[in-house]
Design an enzyme around this catalytic site. Structure first.
Site, PDB file in Angstrom:
ATOM      1  N   ASP A 199      23.278 -35.291  12.970  1.00  0.00           N
ATOM      2  CA  ASP A 199      22.790 -34.654  14.195  1.00  0.00           C
ATOM      3  C   ASP A 199      22.095 -35.702  15.081  1.00  0.00           C
ATOM      4  O   ASP A 199      21.315 -36.522  14.594  1.00  0.00           O
ATOM      5  CB  ASP A 199      21.799 -33.536  13.825  1.00  0.00           C
ATOM      6  CG  ASP A 199      21.453 -32.659  15.007  1.00  0.00           C
ATOM      7  OD1 ASP A 199      22.114 -31.609  15.183  1.00  0.00           O
ATOM      8  OD2 ASP A 199      20.541 -33.036  15.776  1.00  0.00           O
ATOM      9  N   ASN A 207      19.782 -35.102  27.506  1.00  0.00           N
ATOM     10  CA  ASN A 207      20.475 -34.384  28.587  1.00  0.00           C
ATOM     11  C   ASN A 207      19.543 -34.159  29.764  1.00  0.00           C
ATOM     12  O   ASN A 207      19.950 -34.311  30.932  1.00  0.00           O
ATOM     13  CB  ASN A 207      20.960 -33.020  28.073  1.00  0.00           C
ATOM     14  CG  ASN A 207      22.357 -33.101  27.465  1.00  0.00           C
ATOM     15  OD1 ASN A 207      23.169 -33.917  27.862  1.00  0.00           O
ATOM     16  ND2 ASN A 207      22.605 -32.260  26.482  1.00  0.00           N
ATOM     17  N   HIS A 212      23.877 -34.081  32.000  1.00  0.00           N
ATOM     18  CA  HIS A 212      24.857 -33.582  31.015  1.00  0.00           C
ATOM     19  C   HIS A 212      26.068 -34.513  30.874  1.00  0.00           C
ATOM     20  O   HIS A 212      26.610 -34.702  29.778  1.00  0.00           O
ATOM     21  CB  HIS A 212      25.293 -32.183  31.426  1.00  0.00           C
ATOM     22  CG  HIS A 212      25.690 -31.340  30.264  1.00  0.00           C
ATOM     23  ND1 HIS A 212      26.981 -31.252  29.817  1.00  0.00           N
ATOM     24  CD2 HIS A 212      24.950 -30.548  29.452  1.00  0.00           C
ATOM     25  CE1 HIS A 212      27.031 -30.431  28.792  1.00  0.00           C
ATOM     26  NE2 HIS A 212      25.789 -29.987  28.536  1.00  0.00           N
ATOM     27  N   ASP A 216      27.531 -36.314  27.643  1.00  0.00           N
ATOM     28  CA  ASP A 216      28.921 -36.282  27.112  1.00  0.00           C
ATOM     29  C   ASP A 216      29.390 -37.674  26.713  1.00  0.00           C
ATOM     30  O   ASP A 216      30.007 -37.855  25.655  1.00  0.00           O
ATOM     31  CB  ASP A 216      29.867 -35.711  28.168  1.00  0.00           C
ATOM     32  CG  ASP A 216      29.751 -34.196  28.281  1.00  0.00           C
ATOM     33  OD1 ASP A 216      28.993 -33.607  27.485  1.00  0.00           O
ATOM     34  OD2 ASP A 216      30.427 -33.608  29.152  1.00  0.00           O
ATOM     35  N   GLU A 243      25.810 -31.232  19.367  1.00  0.00           N
ATOM     36  CA  GLU A 243      25.539 -32.645  19.065  1.00  0.00           C
ATOM     37  C   GLU A 243      25.546 -32.885  17.555  1.00  0.00           C
ATOM     38  O   GLU A 243      24.985 -33.847  17.056  1.00  0.00           O
ATOM     39  CB  GLU A 243      24.210 -33.074  19.724  1.00  0.00           C
ATOM     40  CG  GLU A 243      22.924 -32.779  18.989  1.00  0.00           C
ATOM     41  CD  GLU A 243      22.604 -31.310  18.739  1.00  0.00           C
ATOM     42  OE1 GLU A 243      23.433 -30.440  19.068  1.00  0.00           O
ATOM     43  OE2 GLU A 243      21.519 -31.041  18.193  1.00  0.00           O
TER      44      GLU A 243
HETATM   45  N1  LIG Z   1      25.989 -33.376  27.016  1.00  0.00           N
HETATM   46  C1  LIG Z   1      26.232 -32.533  26.016  1.00  0.00           C
HETATM   47  N2  LIG Z   1      25.195 -31.922  25.412  1.00  0.00           N
HETATM   48  C2  LIG Z   1      25.420 -31.110  24.392  1.00  0.00           C
HETATM   49  C3  LIG Z   1      26.715 -30.829  23.976  1.00  0.00           C
HETATM   50  N3  LIG Z   1      26.630 -29.966  22.935  1.00  0.00           N
HETATM   51  C4  LIG Z   1      25.325 -29.709  22.707  1.00  0.00           C
HETATM   52  N4  LIG Z   1      24.576 -30.390  23.612  1.00  0.00           N
HETATM   53  C5  LIG Z   1      23.153 -30.394  23.745  1.00  0.00           C
HETATM   54  O1  LIG Z   1      22.526 -30.927  22.586  1.00  0.00           O
HETATM   55  C6  LIG Z   1      21.202 -30.435  22.620  1.00  0.00           C
HETATM   56  C7  LIG Z   1      20.778 -30.151  21.227  1.00  0.00           C
HETATM   57  O2  LIG Z   1      19.383 -29.870  21.302  1.00  0.00           O
HETATM   58  P1  LIG Z   1      18.548 -29.390  20.062  1.00  0.00           P
HETATM   59  O3  LIG Z   1      19.431 -28.518  19.187  1.00  0.00           O
HETATM   60  O4  LIG Z   1      17.293 -28.785  20.547  1.00  0.00           O
HETATM   61  O5  LIG Z   1      18.288 -30.652  19.260  1.00  0.00           O
HETATM   62  P2  LIG Z   1      17.707 -32.019  19.701  1.00  0.00           P
HETATM   63  O6  LIG Z   1      17.191 -31.977  21.098  1.00  0.00           O
HETATM   64  O7  LIG Z   1      18.787 -33.033  19.466  1.00  0.00           O
HETATM   65  O8  LIG Z   1      16.548 -32.220  18.749  1.00  0.00           O
HETATM   66  P3  LIG Z   1      16.673 -32.625  17.243  1.00  0.00           P
HETATM   67  O9  LIG Z   1      18.012 -32.252  16.763  1.00  0.00           O
HETATM   68  O10 LIG Z   1      15.575 -31.855  16.549  1.00  0.00           O
HETATM   69  O11 LIG Z   1      16.423 -34.079  17.193  1.00  0.00           O
HETATM   70  C8  LIG Z   1      21.189 -29.220  23.544  1.00  0.00           C
HETATM   71  O12 LIG Z   1      20.482 -29.524  24.727  1.00  0.00           O
HETATM   72  C9  LIG Z   1      22.617 -29.004  23.897  1.00  0.00           C
HETATM   73  O13 LIG Z   1      22.784 -28.554  25.227  1.00  0.00           O
HETATM   74  C10 LIG Z   1      27.799 -31.459  24.662  1.00  0.00           C
HETATM   75  O14 LIG Z   1      28.961 -31.275  24.386  1.00  0.00           O
HETATM   76  N5  LIG Z   1      27.495 -32.310  25.678  1.00  0.00           N
END
Ligand SMILES: Nc1nc2c(ncn2[C@@H]2O[C@H](COP(=O)(O)OP(=O)(O)OP(=O)(O)O)[C@@H](O)[C@H]2O)c(=O)[nH]1
Length: 325
Positions: A199, A207, A212, A216, A243
């Site tokens: 992760d 982001n 965004h 990506d 992610e």
């Molecule tokens: N740009 C982009 N962002 C994504 C995608 N899929 C998921 N995200 C973002 O990844 C982020 C995941 O955030 P969280 O689940 O809160 O986790 P985190 O901010 O990485 O925090 P931790 O995992 O605790 O370190 C979210 O803001 C999603 O919008 C994608 O395909 N593209």
């Protein structure tokens, strides 16, 4: 004989030479009658065969009639044989051979070969048949072209359905297909299998800070770095969602899994993707690892849950780290 002639001549009171003339005339007459009889027979035979031969003097002769009849029958038989041979060759050339070509053509079409030349120029039934086969050939060709196109599209669709559109790597669907298969294979072989859950750290912040689209690009770079670290063709990296990524490592113990996890963590950090929202200043990943020697009655979901729990602990431990279950 002479005595008989003399005796008869005496009776009729004729001279000897006159008597001889009468006898010769009688003889000739009899010969004449015999000839006429034979002529009648020959004529009847000729009439029966609807043939009549007249010699050059205009007289019908039985002997020449018979010869002529035999000759005519022979000529007719020869002519008939010639006609039969000619007809056979004609049929052979124009019908049997063409039909053979058409049937060969149909057989080739049936076996999927379409590079054939069929006779279709003729104006008769054979030509019509040839044109019908041609039409069938065209339709079959088109159908096979469409089938090939459909197969190609289906394959592409199948490929798309198991791929992640952003990174191009296998998606969760693919992971869900592969893991149970590999799990069962490992159970049969008595081998160990491992799963990594990966992760991206503080990605929400990334982001928010960079947008965004940059997010990506970042995910694509991480996916690429991760796949570069997998050396075996049976290892499978996939985007699990958002992610989060997973890796299935076949014939791999927990030590091996930790080794691969370390390489991946390092590779991501080494890209030095700036991240002001991270404690490390660059984009990093946390990894949970789990390995198992599956038994035939166990479930592949087990190892996923274990890796997920390990990941949770890695996050809690400060991120940019690896924890095994
Ligand atoms: N740009 C982009 N962002 C994504 C995608 N899929 C998921 N995200 C973002 O990844 C982020 C995941 O955030 P969280 O689940 O809160 O986790 P985190 O901010 O990485 O925090 P931790 O995992 O605790 O370190 C979210 O803001 C999603 O919008 C994608 O395909 N593209």
């Amino acid at each position: 004989m002479h005595d008989q002639v003399t005796e008869a001549g005496g009776l009729l009171n004729l001279r000897r030479d006159e008597l001889l003339l009468v006898i010769r005339a009688e003889h000739l007459n009899q010969q004449n009658l015999a000839l006429i009889g034979r002529l009648d027979q020959a004529t009847a035979a000729l009439v029966n065969h609807e043939l009549l031969t007249i010699d050059q003097q205009g007289a019908s002769l039985a002997a020449s009639g018979r010869l002529s009849l035999i000759f005519l029958i022979s000529v007719a038989a020869l002519g008939l044989s010639g006609l039969i041979v000619f007809f056979y060759l004609h049929v052979q050339r124009h019908l049997v051979r063409r039909l053979g070509e058409l049937s060969e053509g149909m057989q080739m079409i049936a076996t999927g070969r379409y590079d054939i030349a069929l006779p279709s120029q003729r104006s008769d039934e054979l030509g019509r048949l040839g044109r019908a086969v041609h039409q069938f050939h065209k339709v079959t060709l088109e159908a096979s072209r469409r089938e090939a196109e459909l197969q190609r599209l289906n394959k592409r669709l199948e490929q798309l359905s198991i791929s992640d559109p952003l990174t191009g790597m296998p998606n969760r669907r693919r992971f869900d297909q592969v893991l149970p298969n590999e799990w069962a294979r490992a159970a049969r072989a008595g081998k160990s299998i491992a799963v990594l859950m990966i992760d991206v750290d503080w990605f929400k912040a990334y982001n928010d800070l960079y947008g965004h689209q940059k997010g990506d690009v970042c995910l694509k770079m991480i996916a690429s770095a991760m796949m570069d670290e997998l050396k075996r063709p049976t290892d499978l990296a996939s985007r699990y969602g958002g992610e989060e990524f997973t890796v299935v490592l076949t014939d791999c113990t927990i030590d091996g899994a930790l080794h691969v996890a370390a390489r991946i963590r390092q590779a991501v950090e080494a890209m030095h993707i700036p991240h002001k929202g991270s404690d490390y200043g660059v984009v990093t990943v946390s990894i949970g690892a789990a390995a198992a020697k599956p038994s035939s009655d166990s479930d592949a979901e087990l190892i996923v849950r274990q890796a997920d729990q390990a990941l949770y602990r890695a996050k809690s431990a400060g991120r940019n780290t690896i924890i095994d279950y």
